[in-house]
Design an enzyme around this catalytic site. Sequence first.
Site, PDB file in Angstrom:
ATOM      1  N   GLN A 132       0.869  -1.185  -0.113  1.00 23.21           N
ATOM      2  CA  GLN A 132      -0.215  -0.010   0.094  1.00 23.21           C
ATOM      3  C   GLN A 132       0.776   1.071  -0.057  1.00 23.21           C
ATOM      4  O   GLN A 132       1.685   1.545   0.859  1.00 23.21           O
ATOM      5  CB  GLN A 132      -0.855   0.107   1.343  1.00 23.21           C
ATOM      6  CG  GLN A 132      -1.748   1.184   1.370  1.00 23.21           C
ATOM      7  CD  GLN A 132      -2.316   1.302   2.848  1.00 23.21           C
ATOM      8  OE1 GLN A 132      -1.795   0.824   3.626  1.00 23.21           O
ATOM      9  NE2 GLN A 132      -3.566   2.037   2.784  1.00 23.21           N
ATOM     10  N   GLY A 133       0.739   1.978  -1.146  1.00 23.44           N
ATOM     11  CA  GLY A 133       1.432   3.166  -1.276  1.00 23.44           C
ATOM     12  C   GLY A 133       0.725   4.623  -1.073  1.00 23.44           C
ATOM     13  O   GLY A 133       0.323   5.168  -1.993  1.00 23.44           O
ATOM     14  N   TYR A 134       0.576   4.792   0.334  1.00 21.81           N
ATOM     15  CA  TYR A 134      -0.159   6.072   0.552  1.00 21.81           C
ATOM     16  C   TYR A 134       0.701   7.079   0.904  1.00 21.81           C
ATOM     17  O   TYR A 134       0.772   8.103   0.624  1.00 21.81           O
ATOM     18  CB  TYR A 134      -1.488   5.759   1.404  1.00 21.81           C
ATOM     19  CG  TYR A 134      -2.659   5.116   1.072  1.00 21.81           C
ATOM     20  CD1 TYR A 134      -2.900   4.336  -0.279  1.00 21.81           C
ATOM     21  CD2 TYR A 134      -3.856   5.149   1.566  1.00 21.81           C
ATOM     22  CE1 TYR A 134      -3.720   3.746  -0.914  1.00 21.81           C
ATOM     23  CE2 TYR A 134      -5.007   4.480   1.252  1.00 21.81           C
ATOM     24  CZ  TYR A 134      -5.041   3.924  -0.031  1.00 21.81           C
ATOM     25  OH  TYR A 134      -6.214   3.371  -0.396  1.00 21.81           O
ATOM     26  N   GLU A 148     -14.911  -2.365   4.655  1.00 24.76           N
ATOM     27  CA  GLU A 148     -13.838  -3.679   4.806  1.00 24.76           C
ATOM     28  C   GLU A 148     -13.012  -3.407   5.996  1.00 24.76           C
ATOM     29  O   GLU A 148     -12.018  -3.376   6.112  1.00 24.76           O
ATOM     30  CB  GLU A 148     -12.883  -3.485   3.712  1.00 24.76           C
ATOM     31  CG  GLU A 148     -13.657  -3.620   2.129  1.00 24.76           C
ATOM     32  CD  GLU A 148     -14.826  -4.754   2.168  1.00 24.76           C
ATOM     33  OE1 GLU A 148     -14.458  -5.696   2.824  1.00 24.76           O
ATOM     34  OE2 GLU A 148     -15.614  -4.447   1.394  1.00 24.76           O
ATOM     35  N   SER A 182      -4.276   7.389  12.769  1.00 22.99           N
ATOM     36  CA  SER A 182      -4.013   7.407  14.018  1.00 22.99           C
ATOM     37  C   SER A 182      -5.345   7.336  15.180  1.00 22.99           C
ATOM     38  O   SER A 182      -6.537   8.034  14.626  1.00 22.99           O
ATOM     39  CB  SER A 182      -3.123   8.560  14.526  1.00 22.99           C
ATOM     40  OG  SER A 182      -3.732   9.895  14.353  1.00 22.99           O
TER      41      SER A 182
HETATM   42  C1  LIG Z   1       4.199  -0.022  11.524  1.00 23.42           C
HETATM   43  C2  LIG Z   1       3.451   0.878  10.407  1.00 23.42           C
HETATM   44  C3  LIG Z   1       3.133   0.638   9.167  1.00 23.42           C
HETATM   45  C4  LIG Z   1       2.621   1.161   8.087  1.00 23.42           C
HETATM   46  N1  LIG Z   1       2.148   0.737   7.139  1.00 23.42           N
HETATM   47  C5  LIG Z   1       1.726   1.537   6.019  1.00 23.42           C
HETATM   48  C6  LIG Z   1       1.534   1.179   4.764  1.00 23.42           C
HETATM   49  O1  LIG Z   1       1.739  -0.085   4.539  1.00 23.42           O
HETATM   50  N2  LIG Z   1       1.084   1.972   3.849  1.00 23.42           N
HETATM   51  C7  LIG Z   1       0.950   3.264   4.120  1.00 23.42           C
HETATM   52  O2  LIG Z   1       0.709   4.059   3.205  1.00 23.42           O
HETATM   53  N3  LIG Z   1       1.197   3.764   5.487  1.00 23.42           N
HETATM   54  C8  LIG Z   1       1.645   3.045   6.496  1.00 23.42           C
HETATM   55  N4  LIG Z   1       1.844   3.522   7.564  1.00 23.42           N
HETATM   56  C9  LIG Z   1       1.635   4.903   7.717  1.00 23.42           C
HETATM   57  C10 LIG Z   1       0.759   5.439   8.692  1.00 23.42           C
HETATM   58  O3  LIG Z   1      -0.674   5.503   8.164  1.00 23.42           O
HETATM   59  C11 LIG Z   1       1.214   6.854   9.299  1.00 23.42           C
HETATM   60  O4  LIG Z   1       2.217   6.698  10.216  1.00 23.42           O
HETATM   61  C12 LIG Z   1       0.001   7.320   9.909  1.00 23.42           C
HETATM   62  O5  LIG Z   1      -0.971   7.988   9.150  1.00 23.42           O
HETATM   63  C13 LIG Z   1       0.380   8.620  11.001  1.00 23.42           C
HETATM   64  O6  LIG Z   1       1.407   9.570   9.906  1.00 23.42           O
HETATM   65  P1  LIG Z   1       2.645  10.066  10.439  1.00 23.42           P
HETATM   66  O7  LIG Z   1       3.502   8.858  10.721  1.00 23.42           O
HETATM   67  O8  LIG Z   1       3.259  10.883   9.381  1.00 23.42           O
HETATM   68  O9  LIG Z   1       2.494  10.858  11.725  1.00 23.42           O
HETATM   69  P2  LIG Z   1       1.703  12.439  11.715  1.00 23.42           P
HETATM   70  O10 LIG Z   1       0.713  12.627  10.738  1.00 23.42           O
HETATM   71  O11 LIG Z   1       2.948  13.407  11.587  1.00 23.42           O
HETATM   72  O12 LIG Z   1       1.361  12.523  13.209  1.00 23.42           O
HETATM   73  C14 LIG Z   1       2.095  12.679  14.446  1.00 23.42           C
HETATM   74  C15 LIG Z   1       1.173  12.792  15.365  1.00 23.42           C
HETATM   75  O13 LIG Z   1       0.536  14.001  15.489  1.00 23.42           O
HETATM   76  C16 LIG Z   1      -0.859  13.572  15.348  1.00 23.42           C
HETATM   77  N5  LIG Z   1      -1.694  14.300  14.780  1.00 23.42           N
HETATM   78  C17 LIG Z   1      -1.360  14.663  13.342  1.00 23.42           C
HETATM   79  N6  LIG Z   1      -2.317  15.380  13.208  1.00 23.42           N
HETATM   80  C18 LIG Z   1      -3.351  15.945  14.088  1.00 23.42           C
HETATM   81  C19 LIG Z   1      -4.540  16.623  14.144  1.00 23.42           C
HETATM   82  N7  LIG Z   1      -5.141  17.172  13.303  1.00 23.42           N
HETATM   83  N8  LIG Z   1      -5.155  16.484  15.477  1.00 23.42           N
HETATM   84  C20 LIG Z   1      -4.697  16.006  16.434  1.00 23.42           C
HETATM   85  N9  LIG Z   1      -3.611  14.982  16.449  1.00 23.42           N
HETATM   86  C21 LIG Z   1      -2.939  15.023  15.178  1.00 23.42           C
HETATM   87  C22 LIG Z   1      -1.121  12.094  15.144  1.00 23.42           C
HETATM   88  O14 LIG Z   1      -1.994  11.370  15.804  1.00 23.42           O
HETATM   89  C23 LIG Z   1       0.397  11.605  15.890  1.00 23.42           C
HETATM   90  O15 LIG Z   1       0.224  11.210  17.138  1.00 23.42           O
HETATM   91  C24 LIG Z   1       2.378   2.604   8.684  1.00 23.42           C
HETATM   92  C25 LIG Z   1       2.929   3.195   9.892  1.00 23.42           C
HETATM   93  C26 LIG Z   1       3.459   2.248  10.759  1.00 23.42           C
HETATM   94  C27 LIG Z   1       4.048   2.962  12.016  1.00 23.42           C
END
Ligand SMILES: Cc1cc2nc3c(=O)[nH]c(=O)nc-3n(C[C@H](O)[C@H](O)[C@H](O)COP(=O)(O)OP(=O)(O)OC[C@H]3O[C@@H](n4cnc5c(N)ncnc54)[C@H](O)[C@@H]3O)c2cc1C
Lengths: 332, 394
Positions: free
Chosen positions: B126-128, B244, B379
């Site tokens: 998954q490349g999101y 899903e 998250s």
């Molecule tokens: C082990 C693992 C597997 C993953 N697998 C995939 C995958 O296969 N494909 C893929 O596409 N992605 C994947 N992800 C990515 C995952 O979806 C992102 O890590 C997630 O969306 C959070 O983004 P970020 O890590 O950039 O954190 P950030 O978005 O930078 O967030 C940092 C913190 O700020 C909080 N935050 C951000 N915005 C707000 C807001 N507006 N209000 C309150 N709090 C906020 C977040 O909840 C978090 O606590 C994976 C991540 C992990 C850790």
Amino acid sequence: MDFQLSDDHRMLQDSLRGILTRHTGEGLWPALAEAGVIAALLTEDEGGFDGSGAAVALIFQELGRAGAALPLIPTMIAGAALAQAGHEVPEGTVLAFADAEPGTRYDRGVAIRADGDSLTGRKTMVAGAEDAAAILVTTADALWLVQPGAPGLTLRGYPMMDGQRGADLILEATPATRLGALSDFGRPLARGVLAHSAHALGTITAAVDLTLDYLKQRKQFGQPLISFQALAHRAADLAVEVEQARSAVVNLSGHLTADASLRDRHLQACKVTLGRVARLVAEESVQLHGGIGMTEEYALAGMVRRLMTADTAMGDADWHLDRFARGEPAWA
Amino acid sequence: MDMRFTPDELAFRDQVRAFLQTELDPELARKVRLHQHLTKDDMEGWHAKLHARGWLAGNWPTEFGGAGWTAIQRHIFEEESALAHAPRIVPFGIAMLGPVLQKFGSREQQDHWLPRILNGDDWWCQGYSEPGAGSDLAGLRCRAERQGDHYVVNGQKTWTTLGQYANMIFCLVRTSTEGKKQEGISFLLIDMTTPGVTVRPIVLLDGTAEVNEVFFDDVRVPAENLVGEENQGWTYAKYLLTHERTNIAGVGFATAALDNLHRVARAQIHRGRPLAEDPVFASEIAAVEIELMAMSTTNLRMLSAAAQGQAPGIESSMLKIKGTQIRQRLDALTRRAYGGHALALPATGNEGQPQDADEVLAATATWLNNRKLSIYGGSNEIQRGIIAGALAKG
Ligand SMILES: Cc1cc2nc3c(=O)[nH]c(=O)nc-3n(C[C@H](O)[C@H](O)[C@H](O)COP(=O)(O)OP(=O)(O)OC[C@H]3O[C@@H](n4cnc5c(N)ncnc54)[C@H](O)[C@@H]3O)c2cc1C
């Protein structure tokens, strides 16, 4: 009341900070020894020159902040205990303190037993054991000295969560010298708990600072994360808990030489507070970072593992809370 | 109201149990239970067994080769699988891409890609997410430019789970910078063996490298790999997020973790007795168990509402939060149950480990790895935002 560092301790802190910016890894232990930092962990009676609660707290806080992974805590505990028992303290070298046992949370004497002047059984999670010049071993109610090359002693080494190497000790009728009843060593053990707690406090402050920096710098939705109130409030909660942890360390360091029952209440309170705050900070700092907080490459990874260690070593928050509630001494 | 499974559902559960009993290799189950590294073969082998039984895609309609299960059947399958420590079905092809293609893909795309997911010809990832686009997914910048009958892709994806095994990646890419940022996103299927694709592993806290960075440097993608319409990708991605999601609560995983915790607490000695007899620790376990009892029913209530045609709304957000909180609490309690001998580092390769420590190390590795539960898939903070937004409107 005066919560300031003395002039001597301020100088110690400065020189320690200098060393920690210049040395990591191999060179750190000799540099600390040369600067007198290791001797500062022991009292004059023990062959050192300080050994006060304030010195121990300040040294380990700095080491924790810097993420130093050295077996200094067991070296200090064992050194103080050997001195108290009238034994010579090997100088400039690592000493080990074998306390934890497999199969039990914190009971002693479950996996090991004494038989006359020998010990049989197992100890685990013994930091620095592979390099130690002497190994102190606890049983149900006593403290023992075992020589590294003693017959029937096998070491099995492995990496630990805090970056140090630890080992399992397997003892088969291994000759040992009884140093005394465990209850007589309340002070060295309390100093060990203070060291673990101060080290944890150093790690806690480093992790919280790193998290705050990240919240200010990382932008999502066009804004720095810290501008989202849900996150800002959690950062604020962490800041409040850091001060609680700091005070718990001050309480124990200020009561290190108090009478045993008062000292032990502060010891338990300190370990409970630091254990809880360490867990909270480990969980929250990862969560507030998002994905980056889970990566090995980023500085938080080592901090999180050290925070988990901090709660677990020498009785966790659950263990000490239970004994505090029952009004029991820290060690049976 | 009737809280019992129907006779048909009970019969189905017996079938699932019998299947797990005969088909799940105990050594594989042991690896899953102890959080040990699963090879690509381990996962593909399990998929193949499920496929042979017609059970790989419980969520797909039968016309596409799925099992066409009801939500309750899927729940039963997931719970039984977790309790038996079966490997989880890799979600990217089956749970994520499949439904999107079924709803928005062309006939040709469905005919080509769906069977390949089932028979294991393709491994999807998954490349999101991107470095700058995590929670703010719509801020993504990886660009796809149309040149004749190709798209040319430049940019980076990150956190790509199991990307090291994948030959295909479904990506959200930017095809327009005009208007709202959600309106310039497209859903593109990219062959990872194309020149210009580079995959780099990211090591996580627990020492494993289950996620990756994926770089695209002038990668040429046939235009026929666009799903649906250009600039409509956000709609498809959101469809995926709200549908899903039967297993979002992870009831089966939590139940298995609770079983394990009970076992550890019976074995660990505390003050000379099994830890399970300590009233303080026992009541901590009980408190999580009580939460799990309620959440399980919340899960079933929501599944049966969905089965009756009610559109899923904030329910999946609620289940995500509560489900991950429960699992992380169970992980923390399990580690605490071990006390002073839970200090060794998991996944150390050949640098040694303590004697008989597989289970303790598993508890530590699980604690570390499961921090991800509250971060990925939107998250928990983002889920709270969704719930709060809906409440404020309602
Ligand atoms: C082990 C693992 C597997 C993953 N697998 C995939 C995958 O296969 N494909 C893929 O596409 N992605 C994947 N992800 C990515 C995952 O979806 C992102 O890590 C997630 O969306 C959070 O983004 P970020 O890590 O950039 O954190 P950030 O978005 O930078 O967030 C940092 C913190 O700020 C909080 N935050 C951000 N915005 C707000 C807001 N507006 N209000 C309150 N709090 C906020 C977040 O909840 C978090 O606590 C994976 C991540 C992990 C850790």
